[in-house]
Design an enzyme around this catalytic site. Sequence first.
Site, PDB file in Angstrom:
ATOM      1  N   ARG A  57      69.823  70.360   0.086  1.00 28.71           N
ATOM      2  CA  ARG A  57      69.293  70.841   1.356  1.00 28.71           C
ATOM      3  C   ARG A  57      69.328  72.368   1.410  1.00 28.71           C
ATOM      4  O   ARG A  57      68.457  73.021   1.973  1.00 28.71           O
ATOM      5  CB  ARG A  57      70.097  70.256   2.520  1.00 28.71           C
ATOM      6  CG  ARG A  57      69.914  68.750   2.712  1.00 28.71           C
ATOM      7  CD  ARG A  57      70.726  68.247   3.916  1.00 28.71           C
ATOM      8  NE  ARG A  57      70.502  66.826   4.170  1.00 28.71           N
ATOM      9  CZ  ARG A  57      71.218  65.847   3.643  1.00 28.71           C
ATOM     10  NH1 ARG A  57      72.194  66.137   2.803  1.00 28.71           N
ATOM     11  NH2 ARG A  57      70.968  64.586   3.942  1.00 28.71           N
ATOM     12  N   ASP A  62      73.816  60.774   9.985  1.00 27.65           N
ATOM     13  CA  ASP A  62      74.926  60.537   9.063  1.00 27.65           C
ATOM     14  C   ASP A  62      75.833  59.421   9.571  1.00 27.65           C
ATOM     15  O   ASP A  62      76.325  58.599   8.790  1.00 27.65           O
ATOM     16  CB  ASP A  62      75.739  61.822   8.871  1.00 27.65           C
ATOM     17  CG  ASP A  62      74.914  62.938   8.244  1.00 27.65           C
ATOM     18  OD1 ASP A  62      73.941  62.636   7.533  1.00 27.65           O
ATOM     19  OD2 ASP A  62      75.236  64.118   8.493  1.00 27.65           O
ATOM     20  N   ALA A  80      53.851  66.419  11.460  1.00 26.56           N
ATOM     21  CA  ALA A  80      53.359  65.042  11.566  1.00 26.56           C
ATOM     22  C   ALA A  80      53.528  64.270  10.273  1.00 26.56           C
ATOM     23  O   ALA A  80      52.859  63.263  10.046  1.00 26.56           O
ATOM     24  CB  ALA A  80      51.887  65.054  11.990  1.00 26.56           C
TER      25      ALA A  80
END
Length: 309
Positions: free
Chosen positions: A88, A148, A8
């Site tokens: 990432r 993207d 959330a």
Amino acid sequence: MKVTVVGAGAVGASCAEYIAIKDFASEVVLLDIKEGFAEGKAMDLMQTASLNGFDTKITGITNDYSKTANSDICVITSGIPRKPGMTREELIGINAGIVKSVSASLIEHSPETIIIVVSNPMDTMTYLVHKTTSLPKNRIIGMGGALDSARFKYRLAEALEAPISDVDGMVIGGHSDTGMVPLTAHATRNSVKASEFLSQERLDQVKEDTKVGGATLTKLLGTSAWYAPGAAVSGLVQAIACDQKKMYPCSVLLEGEYGLNDLCIGVPVILGRNGVESIVTIKLSDAEKEHMQQSADGVKKTNGLLELS
């Protein structure tokens, strides 16, 4: 139509908001491990219902997966976000454990669900869900390419000095700063190739700006973006829920398509009520094929860091 969003935080709450505003789902369940957090977000969002004109019920839950039972679509956004300077790929150790646990809990209560993975590194987390669950491959989808591509179109419109509704373009490949393959040669303005308006040098700049789109925002915001990721997820969810047969680039398991095997990476797919209805093969130039292979090699290297046993 019941949709569950796990996590959330900013991205998860944006997913829930955009899904609710489009008013195609009967219920959105927002789940988080932090006590009262999802309940608060859900209450805040429900108090916008009369203002934004939607009837979707948004329910907040603290870590009780039984309340997600019989969800048609489940979105996994949980995990730690990127911090400035973090790739990432650096997230993998922490987020793999989270995604594995979350996907198992979701499937326990919704065995027929379709899972959309947002958590980073997204291609590897999508692959992890394939390797650790019994869901068929058409029901496991990674979100990155839709986001993207939206960032690519934003940069194209900026370069063309055109309204974004005039512009079309697609990004395939891995959802990482080096793995993205923005298809500049296929980009158009009202069906006219963008290369008719822009020099190769300007197109190359658009490509590079697109590839660092997430990192640029992380540097500015101090955390990952959330508006565009949330909107991208809502587009995928709507395409599936409403059986729209829309084409989006998504991270899916490849078994020979594009000459690639045993990895999840962004390619154009048709999305409908069954999830991935089909994988679309498009003709790539030699340079695009080479970039795609390099991207796949990078994804496989990250996949190798997973502990799948």
